[in-house]
Design a protein around this motif. Structure first.
Motif, PDB file in Angstrom:
ATOM      1  N   LEU A  68     -85.884 -23.400   8.088  1.00 54.06           N
ATOM      2  CA  LEU A  68     -85.156 -22.198   7.526  1.00 54.06           C
ATOM      3  C   LEU A  68     -83.716 -22.185   7.543  1.00 54.06           C
ATOM      4  CD1 LEU A  68     -87.930 -19.194   8.016  1.00 54.06           C
ATOM      5  CD2 LEU A  68     -87.361 -20.374   5.710  1.00 54.06           C
ATOM      6  N   ALA A  69     -83.337 -22.770   8.816  1.00 53.40           N
ATOM      7  CA  ALA A  69     -81.919 -22.614   9.180  1.00 53.40           C
ATOM      8  C   ALA A  69     -81.493 -23.568   8.427  1.00 53.40           C
ATOM      9  CB  ALA A  69     -81.888 -23.038  10.752  1.00 53.40           C
ATOM     10  N   VAL A  70     -82.158 -24.901   8.368  1.00 51.16           N
ATOM     11  CA  VAL A  70     -81.462 -25.990   7.447  1.00 51.16           C
ATOM     12  C   VAL A  70     -81.529 -25.701   6.066  1.00 51.16           C
ATOM     13  CG1 VAL A  70     -82.113 -28.361   6.733  1.00 51.16           C
ATOM     14  CG2 VAL A  70     -82.504 -27.700   9.111  1.00 51.16           C
ATOM     15  N   ILE A  71     -82.315 -24.812   5.596  1.00 51.78           N
ATOM     16  CA  ILE A  71     -82.397 -24.473   4.144  1.00 51.78           C
ATOM     17  C   ILE A  71     -81.058 -23.784   3.865  1.00 51.78           C
ATOM     18  CG2 ILE A  71     -83.521 -23.199   2.250  1.00 51.78           C
ATOM     19  CD1 ILE A  71     -86.138 -24.025   3.807  1.00 51.78           C
ATOM     20  N   LEU A  72     -80.415 -22.931   4.771  1.00 50.58           N
ATOM     21  CA  LEU A  72     -79.557 -22.135   4.443  1.00 50.58           C
ATOM     22  C   LEU A  72     -78.237 -22.762   3.965  1.00 50.58           C
ATOM     23  CD1 LEU A  72     -78.041 -19.428   4.175  1.00 50.58           C
ATOM     24  CD2 LEU A  72     -77.670 -19.429   6.594  1.00 50.58           C
ATOM     25  N   PRO A  73     -77.794 -23.831   4.702  1.00 50.81           N
ATOM     26  CA  PRO A  73     -76.423 -24.716   4.189  1.00 50.81           C
ATOM     27  C   PRO A  73     -77.066 -25.549   2.794  1.00 50.81           C
ATOM     28  CG  PRO A  73     -77.551 -25.620   6.078  1.00 50.81           C
ATOM     29  CD  PRO A  73     -77.920 -23.973   6.126  1.00 50.81           C
ATOM     30  N   THR A  74     -78.058 -26.321   3.152  1.00 51.78           N
ATOM     31  CA  THR A  74     -78.577 -26.939   1.862  1.00 51.78           C
ATOM     32  C   THR A  74     -78.589 -26.452   0.533  1.00 51.78           C
ATOM     33  OG1 THR A  74     -79.916 -28.151   3.478  1.00 51.78           O
ATOM     34  CG2 THR A  74     -80.711 -28.471   1.340  1.00 51.78           C
ATOM     35  N   SER A  75     -79.199 -25.129   0.672  1.00 52.99           N
ATOM     36  CA  SER A  75     -79.325 -24.439  -0.622  1.00 52.99           C
ATOM     37  C   SER A  75     -77.907 -24.156  -1.027  1.00 52.99           C
ATOM     38  CB  SER A  75     -80.192 -23.117  -0.534  1.00 52.99           C
ATOM     39  OG  SER A  75     -79.669 -22.231   0.475  1.00 52.99           O
ATOM     40  N   LEU A  76     -77.134 -23.632  -0.277  1.00 51.94           N
ATOM     41  CA  LEU A  76     -75.731 -23.170  -0.549  1.00 51.94           C
ATOM     42  C   LEU A  76     -74.845 -24.386  -1.325  1.00 51.94           C
ATOM     43  CD1 LEU A  76     -74.392 -20.970   2.151  1.00 51.94           C
ATOM     44  CD2 LEU A  76     -75.278 -20.311  -0.178  1.00 51.94           C
ATOM     45  N   CYS A  77     -75.118 -25.831  -0.734  1.00 52.89           N
ATOM     46  CA  CYS A  77     -74.507 -26.960  -1.488  1.00 52.89           C
ATOM     47  C   CYS A  77     -75.091 -27.250  -2.737  1.00 52.89           C
ATOM     48  CB  CYS A  77     -74.879 -28.240  -0.448  1.00 52.89           C
ATOM     49  SG  CYS A  77     -73.648 -28.029   0.999  1.00 52.89           S
ATOM     50  N   GLY A  78     -76.532 -27.070  -3.104  1.00 54.77           N
ATOM     51  CA  GLY A  78     -77.194 -27.208  -4.090  1.00 54.77           C
ATOM     52  C   GLY A  78     -76.593 -26.276  -5.088  1.00 54.77           C
ATOM     53  N   CYS A  79     -76.469 -24.810  -4.532  1.00 51.39           N
ATOM     54  CA  CYS A  79     -75.948 -23.924  -5.683  1.00 51.39           C
ATOM     55  C   CYS A  79     -74.662 -24.296  -6.258  1.00 51.39           C
ATOM     56  CB  CYS A  79     -75.957 -22.584  -4.747  1.00 51.39           C
ATOM     57  SG  CYS A  79     -75.300 -21.261  -5.885  1.00 51.39           S
ATOM     58  N   HIS A  80     -73.849 -24.816  -5.545  1.00 52.38           N
ATOM     59  CA  HIS A  80     -72.696 -25.339  -6.030  1.00 52.38           C
ATOM     60  C   HIS A  80     -72.715 -26.413  -7.158  1.00 52.38           C
ATOM     61  CE1 HIS A  80     -68.983 -27.931  -6.202  1.00 52.38           C
ATOM     62  NE2 HIS A  80     -68.322 -26.474  -6.241  1.00 52.38           N
ATOM     63  N   GLY A  81     -73.677 -27.039  -7.088  1.00 51.11           N
ATOM     64  CA  GLY A  81     -73.593 -28.322  -8.151  1.00 51.11           C
ATOM     65  C   GLY A  81     -74.175 -27.381  -9.530  1.00 51.11           C
ATOM     66  N   HIS A  82     -75.116 -26.320  -9.356  1.00 50.33           N
ATOM     67  CA  HIS A  82     -75.657 -25.837 -10.514  1.00 50.33           C
ATOM     68  C   HIS A  82     -74.715 -24.638 -10.862  1.00 50.33           C
ATOM     69  CE1 HIS A  82     -79.973 -27.508 -10.021  1.00 50.33           C
ATOM     70  NE2 HIS A  82     -79.821 -27.151  -8.760  1.00 50.33           N
ATOM     71  N   ILE A  83     -73.802 -24.229 -10.364  1.00 53.33           N
ATOM     72  CA  ILE A  83     -72.915 -23.458 -10.752  1.00 53.33           C
ATOM     73  C   ILE A  83     -71.989 -24.153 -11.663  1.00 53.33           C
ATOM     74  CG2 ILE A  83     -70.736 -21.969  -9.900  1.00 53.33           C
ATOM     75  CD1 ILE A  83     -71.929 -21.404  -7.659  1.00 53.33           C
ATOM     76  N   CYS A  84     -71.590 -25.322 -11.284  1.00 53.46           N
ATOM     77  CA  CYS A  84     -70.793 -26.285 -12.285  1.00 53.46           C
ATOM     78  C   CYS A  84     -71.406 -26.457 -13.584  1.00 53.46           C
ATOM     79  CB  CYS A  84     -70.527 -27.493 -11.588  1.00 53.46           C
ATOM     80  SG  CYS A  84     -69.487 -27.412  -9.969  1.00 53.46           S
TER      81      CYS A  84
END
Length: 283
Positions: A68-84
């Motif tokens: 769960l700790a790893v998922i936090l920064p990973t999901s934020l990085c993935g989110c940036h790509g989808h925002i684009c």
């Protein structure tokens, strides 16, 4: 003595390389599929910890918390790509996420006091349930009815999936994405993109819960803050953040049906593995 040291160094190198490779796969999966990647990380982490002599129940809890700790920064990085790509629905994603955070806090607290075998069984069942729901759902189409309005459905789904997230050590995307498509009127692309927002909140709540409930527990590996293994976190998160944006870009270059098949296949394999079916049949 030198031979023993060489063997320890070799084992440590393998340990580091496996976690780095896992982190890269997790980051790609998070960006491409809108999932946290916990269903990939957890089995690898349990293997790594038990091979080092850590008690299986503690290994499971540490794997869940660190995942769960790893998922936090990973999901934020993935989110940036989808925002684009313009597919993130912010109001729905944040509502699901905030309510999911509450559920994840509760789920993590329950899991911190449950036996490891039960937790692994729950994990496997959750993953398989999500896969089966995707398989038997009606055909996913690019053109779907309007996205469900109102906050109540999102709060209810958020709390429920957050609870599962905390119990199973996953971001919840494997359940959330099918729910968003089937019950909330999202397209697959919208569900994948918006899921990365929601699972970041789920991961935050679960991480806090596992850190608090594991504080001072005897028998944990070195470098742990509660049930969060900092060494594993650094290796997994560092690698996953590098590949999450790449996965998000790949999502929009393949068809929804291919995306769905990849999603379901991974879920079935990992779910059966964690439930011990492969061991039972000799694999």
């Amino acid at each position: 003595m030198q031979l023993a040291l060489a063997m320890i160094a070799e084992s440590m190198l393998i340990y580091i390389l496996v976690l780095l490779l896992t982190g890269m796969v997790v980051g790609f999966a998070c960006g491409m599929l809108g999932v946290g990647g916990g269903f990939i990380m957890v089995p690898v982490q349990i293997w790594a910890l038990t091979s080092m002599g850590v008690d299986p129940t503690l290994s499971t809890r540490v794997a869940f918390g660190t995942s769960l700790a790893v998922i936090l920064p990973t999901s934020l990085c993935g989110c940036h790509g989808h925002i684009c790509q313009g597919v993130v629905l912010w109001r729905q994603g944040v509502t699901l996420g905030l309510s999911g955070l509450v559920g994840a806090l509760l789920g993590g607290t329950i899991a911190a006091h449950a036996p490891g075998e039960l937790l692994r069984m729950i994990f496997g069942l959750v993953i398989l349930a999500g896969a089966l729901r995707m398989i038997f759902a009606r055909e996913l189409r690019r053109s779907r009815p309007q996205v469900v309005e109102g906050l109540v459905p999102y709060v209810l789904w958020g709390v429920a999936i957050g609870l599962i997230s905390g119990l199973a050590g996953i971001g919840g995307g494997v359940i959330l994405v099918p729910a968003m498509v089937i019950a909330m009127g999202f397209t697959m692309y919208q569900a994948v993109g918006t899921s990365t927002v929601a699972i970041a909140f789920n991961a935050m709540g679960g991480t806090i819960s596992y850190a608090i409930n594991g504080w001072g527990v005897a028998g944990l590996p070195a470098h742990c803050v509660g049930y969060i293994d900092l060494l594993q976190f650094i290796l997994l998160a560092g690698a996953s953040m590098l590949t999450a944006h790449w996965g998000a870009n790949v999502t929009h270059k393949i068809s929804e049906q291919k995306l769905k098949r990849v999603f379901v296949a991974l879920m079935i394999i990992i779910g059966l593995k964690m439930m011990g079916l492969f061991n039972w049949i000799g694999f």
